[in-house]
Design a protein around this motif. Structure first.
Motif, PDB file in Angstrom:
ATOM      1  N   TRP A 119      -1.054  -1.627   7.132  1.00  0.00           N
ATOM      2  CA  TRP A 119      -0.819  -0.199   7.370  1.00  0.00           C
ATOM      3  C   TRP A 119       0.017   0.401   6.242  1.00  0.00           C
ATOM      4  CZ3 TRP A 119       3.608   2.742   8.176  1.00  0.00           C
ATOM      5  CH2 TRP A 119       3.384   4.063   8.585  1.00  0.00           C
ATOM      6  N   MET A 120       1.062  -0.310   5.818  1.00  0.00           N
ATOM      7  CA  MET A 120       1.905   0.182   4.728  1.00  0.00           C
ATOM      8  C   MET A 120       1.106   0.322   3.429  1.00  0.00           C
ATOM      9  SD  MET A 120       5.360  -2.057   5.330  1.00  0.00           S
ATOM     10  CE  MET A 120       6.651  -1.572   6.492  1.00  0.00           C
ATOM     11  N   LEU A 121       0.294  -0.663   3.112  1.00  0.00           N
ATOM     12  CA  LEU A 121      -0.534  -0.569   1.915  1.00  0.00           C
ATOM     13  C   LEU A 121      -1.496   0.615   2.013  1.00  0.00           C
ATOM     14  CD1 LEU A 121      -1.350  -4.329   1.259  1.00  0.00           C
ATOM     15  CD2 LEU A 121      -0.019  -2.827  -0.228  1.00  0.00           C
ATOM     16  N   GLY A 122      -2.010   0.858   3.202  1.00  0.00           N
ATOM     17  CA  GLY A 122      -2.883   2.010   3.395  1.00  0.00           C
ATOM     18  C   GLY A 122      -2.162   3.324   3.163  1.00  0.00           C
ATOM     19  N   GLN A 123      -0.917   3.406   3.610  1.00  0.00           N
ATOM     20  CA  GLN A 123      -0.130   4.615   3.373  1.00  0.00           C
ATOM     21  C   GLN A 123       0.116   4.826   1.881  1.00  0.00           C
ATOM     22  OE1 GLN A 123       0.985   6.916   5.886  1.00  0.00           O
ATOM     23  NE2 GLN A 123      -0.643   5.704   6.849  1.00  0.00           N
ATOM     24  N   ALA A 124       0.425   3.737   1.170  1.00  0.00           N
ATOM     25  CA  ALA A 124       0.634   3.848  -0.273  1.00  0.00           C
ATOM     26  C   ALA A 124      -0.647   4.294  -0.976  1.00  0.00           C
ATOM     27  CB  ALA A 124       1.109   2.507  -0.833  1.00  0.00           C
ATOM     28  N   LYS A 125      -1.773   3.749  -0.550  1.00  0.00           N
ATOM     29  CA  LYS A 125      -3.048   4.095  -1.174  1.00  0.00           C
ATOM     30  C   LYS A 125      -3.390   5.573  -0.960  1.00  0.00           C
ATOM     31  CE  LYS A 125      -7.895   2.654  -1.391  1.00  0.00           C
ATOM     32  NZ  LYS A 125      -7.899   2.570  -2.868  1.00  0.00           N
ATOM     33  N   GLN A 126      -3.061   6.115   0.221  1.00  0.00           N
ATOM     34  CA  GLN A 126      -3.317   7.530   0.491  1.00  0.00           C
ATOM     35  C   GLN A 126      -2.549   8.436  -0.462  1.00  0.00           C
ATOM     36  OE1 GLN A 126      -2.634   8.649   4.581  1.00  0.00           O
ATOM     37  NE2 GLN A 126      -3.827   6.924   5.381  1.00  0.00           N
ATOM     38  N   ARG A 127      -1.412   7.945  -0.954  1.00  0.00           N
ATOM     39  CA  ARG A 127      -0.520   8.761  -1.777  1.00  0.00           C
ATOM     40  C   ARG A 127      -0.647   8.467  -3.267  1.00  0.00           C
ATOM     41  NH1 ARG A 127       1.360   7.954   3.198  1.00  0.00           N
ATOM     42  NH2 ARG A 127       2.789   9.477   4.164  1.00  0.00           N
ATOM     43  N   HIS A 128      -1.610   7.633  -3.646  1.00  0.00           N
ATOM     44  CA  HIS A 128      -1.686   7.202  -5.036  1.00  0.00           C
ATOM     45  C   HIS A 128      -3.140   7.027  -5.455  1.00  0.00           C
ATOM     46  CE1 HIS A 128       0.111   5.553  -8.676  1.00  0.00           C
ATOM     47  NE2 HIS A 128      -0.870   4.661  -8.682  1.00  0.00           N
ATOM     48  N   ALA A 129      -3.479   7.534  -6.637  1.00  0.00           N
ATOM     49  CA  ALA A 129      -4.858   7.475  -7.113  1.00  0.00           C
ATOM     50  C   ALA A 129      -5.140   6.288  -8.019  1.00  0.00           C
ATOM     51  CB  ALA A 129      -5.199   8.768  -7.853  1.00  0.00           C
ATOM     52  N   GLY A 130      -4.116   5.745  -8.660  1.00  0.00           N
ATOM     53  CA  GLY A 130      -4.305   4.661  -9.618  1.00  0.00           C
ATOM     54  C   GLY A 130      -4.427   3.304  -8.948  1.00  0.00           C
ATOM     55  N   PRO A 131      -4.585   2.242  -9.754  1.00  0.00           N
ATOM     56  CA  PRO A 131      -4.703   0.880  -9.205  1.00  0.00           C
ATOM     57  C   PRO A 131      -3.401   0.414  -8.570  1.00  0.00           C
ATOM     58  CG  PRO A 131      -4.552   0.822 -11.601  1.00  0.00           C
ATOM     59  CD  PRO A 131      -4.691   2.269 -11.226  1.00  0.00           C
ATOM     60  N   ILE A 132      -3.526  -0.435  -7.559  1.00  0.00           N
ATOM     61  CA  ILE A 132      -2.372  -0.906  -6.789  1.00  0.00           C
ATOM     62  C   ILE A 132      -2.302  -2.428  -6.836  1.00  0.00           C
ATOM     63  CG2 ILE A 132      -1.401  -1.100  -4.456  1.00  0.00           C
ATOM     64  CD1 ILE A 132      -2.567   1.649  -3.845  1.00  0.00           C
ATOM     65  N   ALA A 133      -1.091  -2.937  -7.037  1.00  0.00           N
ATOM     66  CA  ALA A 133      -0.796  -4.359  -6.894  1.00  0.00           C
ATOM     67  C   ALA A 133       0.401  -4.489  -5.957  1.00  0.00           C
ATOM     68  CB  ALA A 133      -0.487  -5.004  -8.242  1.00  0.00           C
ATOM     69  N   ALA A 134       0.540  -5.647  -5.315  1.00  0.00           N
ATOM     70  CA  ALA A 134       1.620  -5.830  -4.345  1.00  0.00           C
ATOM     71  C   ALA A 134       2.347  -7.140  -4.596  1.00  0.00           C
ATOM     72  CB  ALA A 134       1.074  -5.799  -2.916  1.00  0.00           C
ATOM     73  N   VAL A 135       3.660  -7.092  -4.435  1.00  0.00           N
ATOM     74  CA  VAL A 135       4.512  -8.270  -4.553  1.00  0.00           C
ATOM     75  C   VAL A 135       5.356  -8.370  -3.290  1.00  0.00           C
ATOM     76  CG1 VAL A 135       6.465  -9.298  -5.783  1.00  0.00           C
ATOM     77  CG2 VAL A 135       4.614  -8.243  -7.073  1.00  0.00           C
ATOM     78  N   GLY A 136       5.413  -9.551  -2.707  1.00  0.00           N
ATOM     79  CA  GLY A 136       6.257  -9.788  -1.545  1.00  0.00           C
ATOM     80  C   GLY A 136       7.269 -10.877  -1.845  1.00  0.00           C
ATOM     81  N   VAL A 137       8.482 -10.702  -1.368  1.00  0.00           N
ATOM     82  CA  VAL A 137       9.565 -11.641  -1.620  1.00  0.00           C
ATOM     83  C   VAL A 137       9.944 -12.350  -0.323  1.00  0.00           C
ATOM     84  CG1 VAL A 137      11.975 -11.861  -2.324  1.00  0.00           C
ATOM     85  CG2 VAL A 137      10.436 -10.345  -3.589  1.00  0.00           C
ATOM     86  N   SER A 138       9.977 -13.660  -0.358  1.00  0.00           N
ATOM     87  CA  SER A 138      10.389 -14.478   0.784  1.00  0.00           C
ATOM     88  C   SER A 138       9.584 -14.100   2.025  1.00  0.00           C
ATOM     89  CB  SER A 138      11.903 -14.350   0.990  1.00  0.00           C
ATOM     90  OG  SER A 138      12.389 -15.378   1.811  1.00  0.00           O
ATOM     91  N   LEU A 139      10.231 -13.616   3.089  1.00  0.00           N
ATOM     92  CA  LEU A 139       9.513 -13.202   4.297  1.00  0.00           C
ATOM     93  C   LEU A 139       8.391 -12.219   3.965  1.00  0.00           C
ATOM     94  CD1 LEU A 139      11.017 -12.048   7.676  1.00  0.00           C
ATOM     95  CD2 LEU A 139       9.614 -10.461   6.375  1.00  0.00           C
TER      96      LEU A 139
END
Length: 321
Positions: A119-139
């Protein structure tokens, strides 16, 4: 990073975990100023997202923090600084209750929260037109990998590549490790010092949600998860939560480029619990350097910095965009 070695003046996994978090230089330029945005969740709760940068066509790094983390965490500052210096946009959506204000719903967050990640990634995508990458730390990294596993071939429509740093992808192994010896005395106490008051605030908000007495009696994360995390998020108990939430058994299901970085001297994540190449599938890259601690990977002369980590991880991600 696969060949990473810690500076000679900072030996050992615990030193490489604690010193960078407290004293390592986090950014090269001026202090980072985030712009906060509040997102309303489908269950009428909220998530606070901290943004850096305004160019909606630039690459966007979406970062997910670790247990009790936030944009104040050393690694968040270091990755945001990398984004600022390389022309990327940055956003960190805080897990519920971690942005400095208690969330509203009778829930918090957990290591296997892949639906929330999606859901969070979807919210970010709605607000951004360029390519998206994601990084998660620990948990946050374990939860991000669980999202990529569940999304399968559809993940690429949202994120071009993902990375998990120092993530306890075998939650039982990590949970038992942090509950023993020095880890129990230092790290477990540190986490429970903030987790228990937040849980009690949640109980005041939703009376009868769990047993106050049992929560106060919890002396490690296993007991805390048994009273709070597991039942609030639909798990039978801690063992059920740790089994169903772990990313390790499903890494072969990932269909986008995924980096899994774990130092072999991480105090929280036993090296013996880490996957081998034949267990992960062709889309997953394993980096398992001997040194680095837990989200440490310090560099430079004393007192050191924590910018080697984003340089290496984002270099890998940039090659896969």
């Amino acid at each position: 990073m696969q060949q990473y070695r810690s500076p000679r003046w900072l030996p050992g996994g615990n030193a490489q975990t604690i010193w960078p978090a407290l004293f390592g230089q986090r950014h090269r330029g001026p202090a980072i100023q985030f712009r906060r945005e509040r997102w309303t969740t489908p269950d009428a709760d909220f998530v606070d997202a901290d943004w850096l940068g305004e160019d909606t066509t630039a690459p966007l790094l979406v970062m997910f923090h670790g247990l009790e983390g936030s944009t104040r965490s050393h690694y968040a500052q270091a990755f945001a600084d990398w984004a600022r210096r390389h022309g990327w946009r940055f956003v960190m959506p805080h897990f519920r209750g971690c942005s400095g204000e208690l969330n509203l719903a009778p829930r918090a967050y957990h290591s296997g929260d892949f639906e929330e990640i999606g859901w969070m990634l979807g919210q970010a995508k709605q607000r951004h037109a360029g390519p998206i990458a994601a990084v998660g730390v620990s948990l946050g990294g374990n939860a991000l990998l669980r999202w990529a596993e569940e999304a399968g071939g559809s993940a690429g429509a949202t994120a071009k590549a993902v990375a998990a740093i120092s993530s306890p992808i075998d939650l039982a192994a990590g949970g038992h490790a942090i509950g023993r010896g020095f880890n129990r005395l230092v790290y477990t106490r540190m986490f429970l010092r903030t987790m228990k008051p937040r849980a009690l605030a949640k109980l005041a908000q939703h009376p009868g949600l769990f047993s106050r007495e049992q929560l106060l009696a919890a002396r490690d994360l296993y007991e805390f998860d048994n009273v709070f995390t597991a039942p609030l998020h639909g798990f039978r108990d801690t063992d059920d939560y740790w089994a169903r939430g772990s990313a390790k058994p499903h890494l072969h299901r990932i269909r986008i480029p995924a980096l899994v970085l774990n130092a072999l001297n991480d105090p929280f994540v036993p090296g013996s619990s880490l996957p081998r190449v034949h267990e992960v599938g062709e889309h997953v890259t394993l980096w398992q350097p001997r040194h680095g601690g837990h989200v440490g990977f310090p560099g430079g002369r004393w007192p050191g910095h924590v910018m080697t980590l984003p340089e290496q991880v984002m270099g890998w991600i940039a090659r896969h965009l």
